[in-house]
Design a protein around this motif. Structure first.
Motif, PDB file in Angstrom:
ATOM      1  N   ARG A   5       2.689  -5.162   3.705  1.00  0.00           N
ATOM      2  CA  ARG A   5       3.277  -4.598   2.495  1.00  0.00           C
ATOM      3  C   ARG A   5       3.914  -3.250   2.799  1.00  0.00           C
ATOM      4  NH1 ARG A   5       0.202  -3.714  -3.337  1.00  0.00           N
ATOM      5  NH2 ARG A   5       2.023  -2.989  -4.450  1.00  0.00           N
ATOM      6  N   LYS A   7       7.114  -3.621   4.279  1.00  0.00           N
ATOM      7  CA  LYS A   7       8.056  -4.321   3.399  1.00  0.00           C
ATOM      8  C   LYS A   7       8.428  -5.704   3.948  1.00  0.00           C
ATOM      9  CE  LYS A   7      10.023  -0.178   1.207  1.00  0.00           C
ATOM     10  NZ  LYS A   7       8.808   0.583   1.408  1.00  0.00           N
ATOM     11  N   THR A  19       3.213 -10.509  -1.550  1.00  0.00           N
ATOM     12  CA  THR A  19       4.455 -10.683  -2.302  1.00  0.00           C
ATOM     13  C   THR A  19       4.367 -11.912  -3.196  1.00  0.00           C
ATOM     14  OG1 THR A  19       5.561  -9.859  -0.299  1.00  0.00           O
ATOM     15  CG2 THR A  19       6.970 -10.703  -2.074  1.00  0.00           C
TER      16      THR A  19
END
Length: 197
Positions: free
Chosen positions: A25, A28, A58
């Protein structure tokens, strides 16, 4: 970077999967998470709720959703990490016998010749465990028992977990957001450090 599938199965060591999700995370990188029923029973190891763990991903897929994107090879990913990997999950992968979305996604990863890393968590091992590890390896999986690298002289459990996750990331050519000591030769061992026994 293509998406990464993170599977967390019902074995001790859920902290590895949670930490990997947090790092991905931070980088990204898109993640697709599958938590097995057994994994949801071990969340107390990290003092988090299932919802808190899922919030790090996600996308979250229910283990019974065989219609999920990650159940198909046409959905392109960089591969899959199963952190931790129970012996039941390992057996399903080794025998190409998926019984839930986690093992189906692993099967797809293998058939598409993508990277599959299994943090096998069990000790001691019986003959079936070892044979399943061999079979999975022969099909292209990487068996990665989360054995601590004591030469890095970790100062905490968190650092030991980070080191293992960093080494898994190496297999995907992902630069981990942590900087931990790597082996650089025997000279490193000459540095004194107190060890409590």
């Amino acid at each position: 970077m293509k998406p990464i599938i993170v599977g967390i199965s019902g074995a001790t060591g859920i902290a590895y999967g949670v930490r990997a999700l947090a790092m991905l995370r931070e980088l990204k990188i898109e993640t697709h998470l599958v938590l097995s029923v057994g994994a949801k029973m071990t969340v107390n190891e990290v003092g988090m709720t299932t919802q808190q763990i899922e919030s790090l991903a996600t996308h979250v897929h229910h283990q019974e959703n065989f219609g999920a994107s990650i159940a198909s090879g046409s959905f392109r990913t960089a591969g899959m990490m199963v952190m931790p990997c129970s012996m039941r999950t390992l057996a399903a992968v080794a025998q190409a016998n998926p019984y839930n979305l986690l093992t189906r996604a692993a099967d797809v990863t293998l058939k598409e010749r993508r990277r599959l890393v299994l943090l096998a968590r069990e000790t001691p091992l019986n003959q079936a465990h070892i044979q399943n590890m061999l079979s999975a390896t022969q099909m292209g999986a990487v068996i990665f028992p989360p054995v601590p690298a004591l030469y890095s002289r970790p100062s905490s459990i968190e650092e030991m977990i980070d080191y293992t996750v960093m080494r898994v990331f190496d297999l995907f050519e992902i630069e981990a957001p942590v900087r931990l000591p790597r082996w650089s030769g025997m000279a490193d061992l000459t540095r004194p450090r107190a060890v409590n026994m």
